[in-house]
Design a protein around this motif. Structure first.
Motif, mmCIF file in Angstrom:
data_model
loop_
_atom_site.group_PDB
_atom_site.id
_atom_site.type_symbol
_atom_site.label_atom_id
_atom_site.label_comp_id
_atom_site.label_asym_id
_atom_site.label_seq_id
_atom_site.Cartn_x
_atom_site.Cartn_y
_atom_site.Cartn_z
ATOM 1 N N GLU A 153 -5.550 1.861 -0.656
ATOM 2 C CA GLU A 153 -5.005 2.770 0.377
ATOM 3 C C GLU A 153 -6.105 3.606 1.016
ATOM 4 O O GLU A 153 -6.130 3.808 2.235
ATOM 5 C CB GLU A 153 -3.939 3.698 -0.235
ATOM 6 N N LEU A 154 -7.032 4.092 0.183
ATOM 7 C CA LEU A 154 -8.139 4.908 0.721
ATOM 8 C C LEU A 154 -9.006 4.093 1.683
ATOM 9 O O LEU A 154 -9.370 4.571 2.754
ATOM 10 C CB LEU A 154 -9.006 5.433 -0.430
ATOM 11 N N PHE A 155 -9.328 2.866 1.276
ATOM 12 C CA PHE A 155 -10.137 2.010 2.150
ATOM 13 C C PHE A 155 -9.394 1.763 3.468
ATOM 14 O O PHE A 155 -9.995 1.808 4.549
ATOM 15 C CB PHE A 155 -10.432 0.653 1.479
ATOM 16 N N ALA A 156 -8.086 1.493 3.369
ATOM 17 C CA ALA A 156 -7.319 1.169 4.576
ATOM 18 C C ALA A 156 -7.196 2.384 5.492
ATOM 19 O O ALA A 156 -7.311 2.274 6.720
ATOM 20 C CB ALA A 156 -5.931 0.647 4.180
ATOM 21 N N GLU A 183 -16.887 4.168 4.349
ATOM 22 C CA GLU A 183 -17.841 5.280 4.386
ATOM 23 C C GLU A 183 -17.244 6.564 3.787
ATOM 24 O O GLU A 183 -17.878 7.257 2.994
ATOM 25 C CB GLU A 183 -18.281 5.518 5.830
ATOM 26 N N GLU A 184 -15.987 6.848 4.189
ATOM 27 C CA GLU A 184 -15.314 8.037 3.650
ATOM 28 C C GLU A 184 -15.085 7.893 2.152
ATOM 29 O O GLU A 184 -15.189 8.858 1.389
ATOM 30 C CB GLU A 184 -13.965 8.248 4.357
ATOM 31 N N PHE A 185 -14.728 6.659 1.736
ATOM 32 C CA PHE A 185 -14.530 6.419 0.301
ATOM 33 C C PHE A 185 -15.811 6.734 -0.458
ATOM 34 O O PHE A 185 -15.790 7.386 -1.500
ATOM 35 C CB PHE A 185 -14.103 4.967 0.049
ATOM 36 N N GLY A 190 -19.500 0.004 -6.563
ATOM 37 C CA GLY A 190 -20.469 0.304 -5.510
ATOM 38 C C GLY A 190 -21.168 1.642 -5.684
ATOM 39 O O GLY A 190 -22.073 1.982 -4.913
ATOM 40 N N ALA A 191 -20.765 2.402 -6.701
ATOM 41 C CA ALA A 191 -21.250 3.782 -6.822
ATOM 42 C C ALA A 191 -22.776 3.856 -6.914
ATOM 43 O O ALA A 191 -23.416 4.615 -6.191
ATOM 44 C CB ALA A 191 -20.606 4.455 -8.037
ATOM 45 N N PHE A 192 -23.354 3.065 -7.807
ATOM 46 C CA PHE A 192 -24.801 3.153 -8.052
ATOM 47 C C PHE A 192 -25.606 2.620 -6.863
ATOM 48 O O PHE A 192 -26.804 2.874 -6.736
ATOM 49 C CB PHE A 192 -25.142 2.353 -9.322
ATOM 50 N N ILE A 193 -24.935 1.902 -5.971
ATOM 51 C CA ILE A 193 -25.616 1.320 -4.809
ATOM 52 C C ILE A 193 -25.851 2.392 -3.741
ATOM 53 O O ILE A 193 -26.783 2.306 -2.962
ATOM 54 C CB ILE A 193 -24.783 0.141 -4.237
ATOM 55 N N ASN A 194 -24.980 3.381 -3.731
ATOM 56 C CA ASN A 194 -25.113 4.475 -2.774
ATOM 57 C C ASN A 194 -26.245 5.403 -3.229
ATOM 58 O O ASN A 194 -26.255 5.888 -4.359
ATOM 59 C CB ASN A 194 -23.779 5.239 -2.712
ATOM 60 N N GLU A 195 -27.192 5.661 -2.314
ATOM 61 C CA GLU A 195 -28.400 6.381 -2.734
ATOM 62 C C GLU A 195 -28.106 7.778 -3.298
ATOM 63 O O GLU A 195 -28.667 8.179 -4.316
ATOM 64 C CB GLU A 195 -29.357 6.466 -1.551
ATOM 65 N N ARG A 196 -27.208 8.488 -2.625
ATOM 66 C CA ARG A 196 -26.916 9.859 -3.091
ATOM 67 C C ARG A 196 -26.237 9.832 -4.461
ATOM 68 O O ARG A 196 -26.559 10.604 -5.359
ATOM 69 C CB ARG A 196 -26.010 10.578 -2.086
ATOM 70 N N THR A 197 -25.273 8.913 -4.593
ATOM 71 C CA THR A 197 -24.567 8.825 -5.882
ATOM 72 C C THR A 197 -25.536 8.413 -6.980
ATOM 73 O O THR A 197 -25.505 8.949 -8.102
ATOM 74 C CB THR A 197 -23.416 7.805 -5.781
ATOM 75 N N ARG A 198 -26.441 7.482 -6.630
ATOM 76 C CA ARG A 198 -27.410 7.011 -7.625
ATOM 77 C C ARG A 198 -28.290 8.175 -8.116
ATOM 78 O O ARG A 198 -28.592 8.285 -9.301
ATOM 79 C CB ARG A 198 -28.261 5.896 -7.017
ATOM 80 N N ARG A 199 -28.658 9.056 -7.189
ATOM 81 C CA ARG A 199 -29.479 10.215 -7.588
ATOM 82 C C ARG A 199 -28.720 11.095 -8.593
ATOM 83 O O ARG A 199 -29.276 11.544 -9.586
ATOM 84 C CB ARG A 199 -29.870 11.032 -6.356
ATOM 85 N N HIS A 200 -27.435 11.325 -8.319
ATOM 86 C CA HIS A 200 -26.641 12.144 -9.257
ATOM 87 C C HIS A 200 -26.552 11.452 -10.616
ATOM 88 O O HIS A 200 -26.613 12.108 -11.662
ATOM 89 C CB HIS A 200 -25.229 12.378 -8.712
#
Ligand SMILES: Nc1ncnc2c1ncn2[C@@H]1O[C@H](COP(=O)(O)OP(=O)(O)OP(=O)(O)O)[C@@H](O)[C@H]1O
Ligand SMILES: O=C(O)C1=C[C@@H](O)[C@@H](O)[C@H](O)C1
Ligand SMILES: [Mg+2]
Length: 196
Positions: free
Chosen positions: A67-70, A75-77, A101-111
């Motif tokens: 639902e969130l993706f739709a 990007e928002e997800f 996909g979390a670790f693929i996102n640079e900001r999330t990976r930093r956290h």
């Protein structure tokens, strides 16, 4: 009366728990690698809380991931995922299983890198496909050829998952065995480097 001897399983849990200290243990990897199911078992063995970031996102948004993706798009997800994971990692120790996909996102990976010990559950295409093709709850796999899409994701993402602190091969063995392998990897890493 003599003290009961520690069993091998107890000493594995105790040593892994000591190696973790107050840090979080964060599982990363592709859809179907076993992050959620193995993470829950690892947390039970270590006697610390377990949280799954996908479930937490669904809880706070009161929407399912499809639902969130739709409604808002990927990007928002990802922005929501970054915020949720940052918050989950603020205190430890916890076992946090992340979305694929979390670790693929640079900001999330930093956290994640800051928030504890990251463990990549690495699996081959056939193992992943066997597991994910049974359910159609993964928006990124709603394509004409989902197995090919999964392979493309592997090719794009594996070099990034490889930046995790530890790698454990996710195979077709019981989930409890996979959980033990995560604990063993923690202990081995502790032996090899005091930096972990
Ligand atoms: N070692 C295993 N042996 C057999 N089945 C497994 C194993 N690990 C996970 N599975 C099964 O594979 C499916 C996917 O596992 P799980 O949901 O834990 O993966 P995930 O990495 O969290 O995926 P996602 O990124 O989509 O959340 C589930 O049905 C789970 O029961
Ligand atoms: O691999 C991904 O990008 C995703 C995996 C799932 O865990 C969910 O977080 C979502 O379906 C996206
Ligand atoms: Mg999961």
């Amino acid at each position: 009366m003599s003290e009961p001897l520690l069993t091998v399983a107890d000493s594995l849990k105790d040593r892994a728990r000591a190696a973790l200290g107050s840090r979080n243990l964060i599982l990363v990897g592709l859809m179907g690698a076993g992050k959620s199911s193995v993470g829950r078992i690892v947390a039970g063995q270590l006697g610390i809380p377990f949280i799954d970031s996908d479930h937490e996102i669904e809880r706070v948004s009161r929407m399912t991931i499809p639902e969130l993706f739709a409604a808002y798009g990927e990007e928002e997800f990802r922005a929501l995922e970054t915020r949720v994971i940052k918050r989950l990692l603020k205190s430890g120790p916890r076992v946090v299983s992340t979305g694929g996909g979390a670790f693929i996102n640079e900001r999330t990976r930093r956290h994640i890198k800051k928030g504890g010990v990251s463990v990549w559950l690495k699996a081959d295409l056939d193992v992943l496909w066997e597991r994910v093709n049974k359910r159609d709850t993964r928006p990124l796999l709603k394509t004409e050829n989902p197995k090919q899409t999964l392979e493309n994701l592997m090719n794009a993402r594996y070099p990034v998952y490889a930046q995790a602190d530890l790698t454990v091969l996710s195979r077709d063995v019981r989930k409890e065995i996979m959980a033990d392998e995560v604990l063993k990897a923690m202990i081995e890493a502790q032996k090899e480097s005091s930096a972990l």
